[in-house]
Design an enzyme around this catalytic site. Structure first.
Site, PDB file in Angstrom:
ATOM      1  N   LYS A   1       0.865  -1.183   0.000  1.00  0.00           N
ATOM      2  CA  LYS A   1       0.000   0.000   0.000  1.00  0.00           C
ATOM      3  C   LYS A   1       0.896   1.226   0.000  1.00  0.00           C
ATOM      4  O   LYS A   1       1.486   1.581   1.020  1.00  0.00           O
ATOM      5  CB  LYS A   1      -0.916   0.037   1.228  1.00  0.00           C
ATOM      6  CG  LYS A   1      -1.927   1.164   1.100  1.00  0.00           C
ATOM      7  CD  LYS A   1      -2.312   1.802   2.418  1.00  0.00           C
ATOM      8  CE  LYS A   1      -1.600   3.053   2.773  1.00  0.00           C
ATOM      9  NZ  LYS A   1      -1.686   4.186   1.866  1.00  0.00           N
TER      10      LYS A   1
ATOM     11  N   GLU B   1       9.821  16.110  14.469  1.00  0.00           N
ATOM     12  CA  GLU B   1      10.249  15.933  13.081  1.00  0.00           C
ATOM     13  C   GLU B   1       9.446  16.877  12.196  1.00  0.00           C
ATOM     14  O   GLU B   1       8.216  16.793  12.142  1.00  0.00           O
ATOM     15  CB  GLU B   1      10.001  14.477  12.674  1.00  0.00           C
ATOM     16  CG  GLU B   1      10.594  14.147  11.334  1.00  0.00           C
ATOM     17  CD  GLU B   1      10.280  12.721  10.885  1.00  0.00           C
ATOM     18  OE1 GLU B   1       9.151  12.253  11.110  1.00  0.00           O
ATOM     19  OE2 GLU B   1      11.177  12.104  10.285  1.00  0.00           O
TER      20      GLU B   1
ATOM     21  N   CYS C   1      14.046  10.815   5.950  1.00  0.00           N
ATOM     22  CA  CYS C   1      13.900  10.445   7.359  1.00  0.00           C
ATOM     23  C   CYS C   1      15.193  10.608   8.136  1.00  0.00           C
ATOM     24  O   CYS C   1      15.176  10.918   9.323  1.00  0.00           O
ATOM     25  CB  CYS C   1      13.424   9.012   7.450  1.00  0.00           C
ATOM     26  SG  CYS C   1      14.424   7.910   6.433  1.00  0.00           S
TER      27      CYS C   1
ATOM     28  N   GLU D   1      10.130   1.212  10.146  1.00  0.00           N
ATOM     29  CA  GLU D   1      11.159   2.225   9.841  1.00  0.00           C
ATOM     30  C   GLU D   1      10.480   3.573  10.037  1.00  0.00           C
ATOM     31  O   GLU D   1       9.621   3.966   9.240  1.00  0.00           O
ATOM     32  CB  GLU D   1      11.614   2.096   8.374  1.00  0.00           C
ATOM     33  CG  GLU D   1      12.395   0.842   8.083  1.00  0.00           C
ATOM     34  CD  GLU D   1      13.790   0.854   8.675  1.00  0.00           C
ATOM     35  OE1 GLU D   1      14.283   1.941   9.044  1.00  0.00           O
ATOM     36  OE2 GLU D   1      14.383  -0.228   8.782  1.00  0.00           O
TER      37      GLU D   1
HETATM   38  P1  NAD Z   1       2.764   8.493   7.450  1.00  0.00           P
HETATM   39  O1  NAD Z   1       3.093   7.764   8.705  1.00  0.00           O
HETATM   40  O2  NAD Z   1       1.768   9.568   7.505  1.00  0.00           O
HETATM   41  O3  NAD Z   1       2.244   7.460   6.342  1.00  0.00           O
HETATM   42  C1  NAD Z   1       3.008   6.348   5.943  1.00  0.00           C
HETATM   43  C2  NAD Z   1       2.079   5.325   5.322  1.00  0.00           C
HETATM   44  O4  NAD Z   1       1.159   4.870   6.314  1.00  0.00           O
HETATM   45  C3  NAD Z   1       1.230   5.882   4.175  1.00  0.00           C
HETATM   46  O5  NAD Z   1       1.098   4.899   3.170  1.00  0.00           O
HETATM   47  C4  NAD Z   1      -0.102   6.135   4.849  1.00  0.00           C
HETATM   48  O6  NAD Z   1      -1.206   6.120   3.965  1.00  0.00           O
HETATM   49  C5  NAD Z   1      -0.167   4.963   5.819  1.00  0.00           C
HETATM   50  N1  NAD Z   1      -1.082   5.162   6.937  1.00  0.00           N
HETATM   51  C6  NAD Z   1      -1.467   6.329   7.510  1.00  0.00           C
HETATM   52  N2  NAD Z   1      -2.346   6.091   8.497  1.00  0.00           N
HETATM   53  C7  NAD Z   1      -2.498   4.749   8.575  1.00  0.00           C
HETATM   54  C8  NAD Z   1      -3.289   3.885   9.393  1.00  0.00           C
HETATM   55  N3  NAD Z   1      -4.100   4.352  10.336  1.00  0.00           N
HETATM   56  N4  NAD Z   1      -3.202   2.541   9.193  1.00  0.00           N
HETATM   57  C9  NAD Z   1      -2.376   2.038   8.242  1.00  0.00           C
HETATM   58  N5  NAD Z   1      -1.646   2.813   7.416  1.00  0.00           N
HETATM   59  C10 NAD Z   1      -1.691   4.154   7.588  1.00  0.00           C
HETATM   60  O7  NAD Z   1       4.172   8.991   6.866  1.00  0.00           O
HETATM   61  P2  NAD Z   1       4.414   9.914   5.583  1.00  0.00           P
HETATM   62  O8  NAD Z   1       3.943  11.279   5.920  1.00  0.00           O
HETATM   63  O9  NAD Z   1       3.912   9.224   4.371  1.00  0.00           O
HETATM   64  O10 NAD Z   1       6.024   9.884   5.495  1.00  0.00           O
HETATM   65  C11 NAD Z   1       6.855  10.666   6.268  1.00  0.00           C
HETATM   66  C12 NAD Z   1       7.319   9.894   7.495  1.00  0.00           C
HETATM   67  O11 NAD Z   1       7.978   8.707   7.099  1.00  0.00           O
HETATM   68  C13 NAD Z   1       8.342  10.672   8.293  1.00  0.00           C
HETATM   69  O12 NAD Z   1       8.060  10.512   9.655  1.00  0.00           O
HETATM   70  C14 NAD Z   1       9.664   9.989   7.947  1.00  0.00           C
HETATM   71  O13 NAD Z   1      10.662  10.115   8.906  1.00  0.00           O
HETATM   72  C15 NAD Z   1       9.216   8.578   7.788  1.00  0.00           C
HETATM   73  N6  NAD Z   1      10.180   7.840   6.987  1.00  0.00           N
HETATM   74  C16 NAD Z   1      10.997   6.931   7.610  1.00  0.00           C
HETATM   75  C17 NAD Z   1      11.955   6.237   6.862  1.00  0.00           C
HETATM   76  C18 NAD Z   1      12.870   5.240   7.505  1.00  0.00           C
HETATM   77  O14 NAD Z   1      13.482   4.454   6.787  1.00  0.00           O
HETATM   78  N7  NAD Z   1      13.015   5.229   8.814  1.00  0.00           N
HETATM   79  C19 NAD Z   1      12.076   6.473   5.497  1.00  0.00           C
HETATM   80  C20 NAD Z   1      11.225   7.405   4.907  1.00  0.00           C
HETATM   81  C21 NAD Z   1      10.269   8.078   5.661  1.00  0.00           C
END
Ligand code: NAD
Length: 509
Positions: free
Chosen positions: A185, A394, A293, A259
């Site tokens: 997803k 963040e 990230c 992650e």
């Molecule tokens: P997010 O947590 O808002 O969303 C990530 C994914 O989760 C999306 O596909 C979203 O649709 C899904 N999601 C949201 N709510 C959900 C729920 N209730 N149930 C299941 N899935 C759900 O993150 P974002 O805004 O897309 O990305 C930015 C974040 O990702 C930042 O915090 C960044 O640090 C992190 N990130 C971490 C890494 C790593 O390797 N550690 C890499 C890239 C990004």
């Protein structure tokens, strides 16, 4: 690079083919640089998730897939790498148009990393330890014991919008390398490259091995995280959503890797070479407009160098060129959406209110030809304390917090004073000093005199609330397997099985 934007509608990708949703509507995917709609994608439903999981489950049950010999699997991984390479230009364009990542970064880094990951794992699977024989102990009698590593089953991957195709690959490649099947997803801002990747990969793997269900976290992510036939969940995203996923996954006790976010500290030591540390620190924080990230968002600077560092950072930042990411001359593209832009601007306001000193940036930029895009000038705050909101939360945008220190132990204490532990860095001419600091930093990756240097043969992941588990490296193969202990007794005579007396008191009579 030529980019043709034809507004196309994407169904879901299930069981090797494009599949319309059971009831879901279409939603718009926008170009964050121009505000234009570039595609329409399907809002999946729980019923769609169920179909995708069933397809993945049936594909997993096929012995040909699960028990494929390592040599054949290695060839398959190389074939996928080749397909990605053949479609590189299209993937880079789609990714630039939807994520705002510059073609310069995507074309010369992300796509190469993706190809290299499949090739690296193609090598690793050849000498992976699939089984281990244990020594036979004298008691309770001769036995042959070994440990098998087996695939986990149906994996669900939930991915973020910042590096969508690269992060999807971090999950697809090890899952397939170890004989699992997958349902992905992607984030709703950036689903296009994941859909296209699945189509490309399905030319090489059997039907049902890779599936994509697009849609919201609530309608698609949650049903995936709770589906009884999903065996593992691999999530990348914010720490808040990660916590929620972990609690959802607990309902069926799924193998879970996370992650998550970061607030990574970068420490300039007194003896640092500033001609390296200044551009290096900015490379660490402003690449992809701060939406990585492991960005180095907190910079610790000693008293003696403070003013010089601030002046140098300001001068270099003001030279960065904001523009359309498809223009190779662009240094920094837009942030991903209007919502993200508003969130970053509100953090900048908070920084000012809490007493940080704005050195440069801090405002929205109107880029010629991209008037409806979401651009923010590279922003630097001086006089930040580690307690301020901009140093604790963040922001996920181009905002650097510079924090002053007098004593290096204090800098290390502040660096570790965060819920996160994804990355860290130290700038110094003395490698021995560097190692002393590195030992004390609580982070999954630490760079000395550099930043963003991830490798496909090295593990990546977080300490503390930055996550659980590791991606890339041999470690990622372990994360997509489970171990089985197999015991074969070599004592055929029941009377010699003295240990049966644990139950049968008259055994010896
Ligand atoms: P997010 O947590 O808002 O969303 C990530 C994914 O989760 C999306 O596909 C979203 O649709 C899904 N999601 C949201 N709510 C959900 C729920 N209730 N149930 C299941 N899935 C759900 O993150 P974002 O805004 O897309 O990305 C930015 C974040 O990702 C930042 O915090 C960044 O640090 C992190 N990130 C971490 C890494 C790593 O390797 N550690 C890499 C890239 C990004």
């Amino acid at each position: 690079m030529a980019v043709n934007v034809e507004i196309k509608s994407f169904p879901l990708f299930i069981n090797g083919e494009w599949s319309p949703s059971k009831g879901g509507q279409l939603f718009d995917v926008m170009n964050p640089a121009t505000g234009d709609v570039i595609a329409k994608v399907t809002s999946g439903t729980a019923e769609d998730v169920d179909l995708a999981v069933k397809a993945a489950s049936e594909a997993f049950d096929k012995d040909d897939w699960r028990d494929m010999p390592p040599k054949k699997r290695s060839k398959m991984l190389y074939a996928i790498a080749q397909k990605i390479l053949e479609n590189a230009e299209e993937l880079v364009s789609l990714e630039a148009l939807s994520s705002g990542g510059t073609v310069r970064r995507l074309g010369s880094n992300d796509i190469i990393q993706m190809v290299d990951l499949f090739q690296t794992l193609g090598k690793f699977v050849l000498d992976y330890t699939y089984s281990e024989t244990l020594p036979s102990p004298p008691f309770p009698g001769p036995a042959h014991n070994f440990i098998w590593r087996e695939p986990i089953g149906v994996c669900a991957a939930i991915t973020p919008w910042n590096m969508p195709m690269l992060i999807a690959t971090w999950k697809i490649a090890p899952a397939l390398a170890m004989g699992n099947t997958i349902v992905i997803k992607p984030a709703s801002y950036t689903p296009l490259t994941t859909l296209r990747l699945a189509e490309i990969i399905s030319e090489v793997v059997p039907k049902g091995v890779i599936n994509v269900v697009t849609g919201s976290g609530k309608d698609v992510g949650e049903p995936l995280a709770t589906h009884p036939q999903v065996d593992k969940i691999a999530f990348t995203g914010s720490t808040d959503v990660g916590r929620h996923i972990m609690s959802l996954a607990s309902s069926t006790v799924k193998n879970t890797t996370l992650e998550l976010g970061g607030k990574s500290p970068s420490i300039i030591l007194e003896d640092a070479d500033l001609s390296l540390a200044l551009p290096g620190s900015l490379f660490g924080v402003f690449l992809h407009s701060g939406q990585l990230c492991e960005s180095g968002t907190r910079l610790f600077v000693p008293d003696q160098l403070y003013d010089q560092v601030i002046d140098g950072l300001k001068e270099l930042s003001e030279k960065l060129v904001l523009g359309n990411p498809i223009d190779p001359a662009t240094d920094m593209g837009p942030v991903v959406s209007a919502t993200q832009k508003e969130s970053i601007l509100s953090y900048i306001e908070k920084g000012k209110q809490e007493g940080a000193r704005l050195i440069c940036g801090g405002y929205e930029v109107n880029v010629k030809g991209c008037e409806k895009g979401h651009f923010i000038a590279p922003t630097i705050f001086a006089d930040v304390t580690n307690e301020m909101t901009i140093a604790r939360e963040e922001i996920f945008g181009p905002v650097l917090s510079v924090i002053r220190y007098s004593d290096v132990d204090d800098a290390i204490r502040m660096a570790n004073d965060t819920i996160y532990g994804l990355a860290a860095g130290v700038w110094t001419r003395d490698v021995n000093k560097a190692y002393q600091v590195v030992r004390k930093l609580r982070a999954g990756v630490v760079w000395i005199n550099d930043w963003h240097m991830l490798r496909n043969d090295a593990p990546f992941g977080g300490y503390k609330q930055s996550g659980i588990g590791r991606e890339m490296g041999k470690h990622c193969l372990d994360a997509y397997t489970q171990v089985k202990h197999v015991h074969t007794s070599m004592v055929p005579e029941v009377e010699r099985r003295s240990w049966y007396s644990l139950l049968f008191s008259n055994q010896s009579k």
